[in-house]
Design a protein around this motif. Structure first.
Motif, PDB file in Angstrom:
ATOM      1  N   SER A  84      48.677 -94.348 -44.879  1.00 41.16           N
ATOM      2  CA  SER A  84      47.173 -94.077 -45.556  1.00 41.16           C
ATOM      3  C   SER A  84      46.131 -94.890 -44.696  1.00 41.16           C
ATOM      4  O   SER A  84      45.001 -94.421 -44.941  1.00 41.16           O
ATOM      5  N   ASP A  85      46.419 -95.848 -44.018  1.00 41.84           N
ATOM      6  CA  ASP A  85      45.558 -96.485 -43.072  1.00 41.84           C
ATOM      7  C   ASP A  85      45.228 -95.872 -41.715  1.00 41.84           C
ATOM      8  O   ASP A  85      46.025 -95.805 -40.977  1.00 41.84           O
ATOM      9  N   LYS A  86      44.033 -95.369 -41.662  1.00 44.25           N
ATOM     10  CA  LYS A  86      43.697 -94.566 -40.401  1.00 44.25           C
ATOM     11  C   LYS A  86      43.892 -95.377 -39.242  1.00 44.25           C
ATOM     12  O   LYS A  86      44.378 -94.627 -38.189  1.00 44.25           O
ATOM     13  N   ARG A  87      43.684 -96.608 -39.128  1.00 43.94           N
ATOM     14  CA  ARG A  87      44.091 -97.191 -37.846  1.00 43.94           C
ATOM     15  C   ARG A  87      45.150 -97.492 -37.740  1.00 43.94           C
ATOM     16  O   ARG A  87      45.549 -97.763 -36.454  1.00 43.94           O
ATOM     17  N   ALA A  88      46.061 -97.760 -38.697  1.00 42.15           N
ATOM     18  CA  ALA A  88      47.718 -97.983 -38.454  1.00 42.15           C
ATOM     19  C   ALA A  88      48.622 -96.903 -38.545  1.00 42.15           C
ATOM     20  O   ALA A  88      49.674 -97.122 -38.549  1.00 42.15           O
ATOM     21  N   CYS A  89      48.249 -95.696 -38.932  1.00 40.01           N
ATOM     22  CA  CYS A  89      48.862 -94.659 -39.679  1.00 40.01           C
ATOM     23  C   CYS A  89      50.105 -94.041 -38.497  1.00 40.01           C
ATOM     24  O   CYS A  89      50.869 -93.672 -38.745  1.00 40.01           O
ATOM     25  N   GLU A  90      49.623 -94.411 -37.125  1.00 37.99           N
ATOM     26  CA  GLU A  90      50.580 -93.963 -36.198  1.00 37.99           C
ATOM     27  C   GLU A  90      51.570 -94.958 -35.744  1.00 37.99           C
ATOM     28  O   GLU A  90      52.395 -94.447 -34.799  1.00 37.99           O
TER      29      GLU A  90
END
Length: 143
Positions: A84-90
């Protein structure tokens, strides 16, 4: 303080950072020792999900290995938080657990885990999984 050369900067940028999240210090060290055999990898450690979230917020990670059963925030909740974290989602996430049932594996993968390893783990399996997800060639002898 000495400034870094262009070569040192390029090497630092090329490194992969892997976070190992495991409440058992013995298991954490086993994973860390295996992962440190991969060239160009820096391994960071966290003993629970909350500590892992702090590290994720402050580091540019390439891969996360996480236990499922931990006090405080378990690995499954950690997966949900990372996804759910935009910066870590990948960031690819490898679950490492004693829970070997198909339902447990399916649940972790449905939440967003990338891979699933059942304990007891072998160093070669850890390295192979990391190299596959980071698209690196292992080239590590396991004699």
């Amino acid at each position: 303080m000495k400034a870094k050369s262009d070569t040192e900067e390029m090497t630092a940028m090329a490194e992969h950072k892997i976070l190992v999240v495991e409440d058992s210090s013995i298991m954490r060290q086993l994973l860390v020792m295996a992962l440190r055999r991969i060239s160009g990898v820096t391994v960071l450690e966290a003993s629970d999900g909350l500590e892992a979230l702090k590290t994720i917020a402050n580091e540019d990670l390439s891969l996360v290995f996480s236990d499922v059963n931990m006090p405080g925030m378990d690995g499954l909740k950690l997966v949900r938080m990372i996804r759910s974290d935009k910066r870590a989602c990948e960031i690819p996430i490898v679950m490492v657990t004693t829970e070997g049932a198909k339902e447990d594996r399916d649940r972790a993968l449905a939440l967003g885990a990338t891979a699933y390893i059942t304990k007891p783990v072998q160093g070669a399996e850890v390295v192979d999984t990391a190299c596959r997800l980071l698209e690196l060639s292992a080239g590590i002898p396991w004699n």
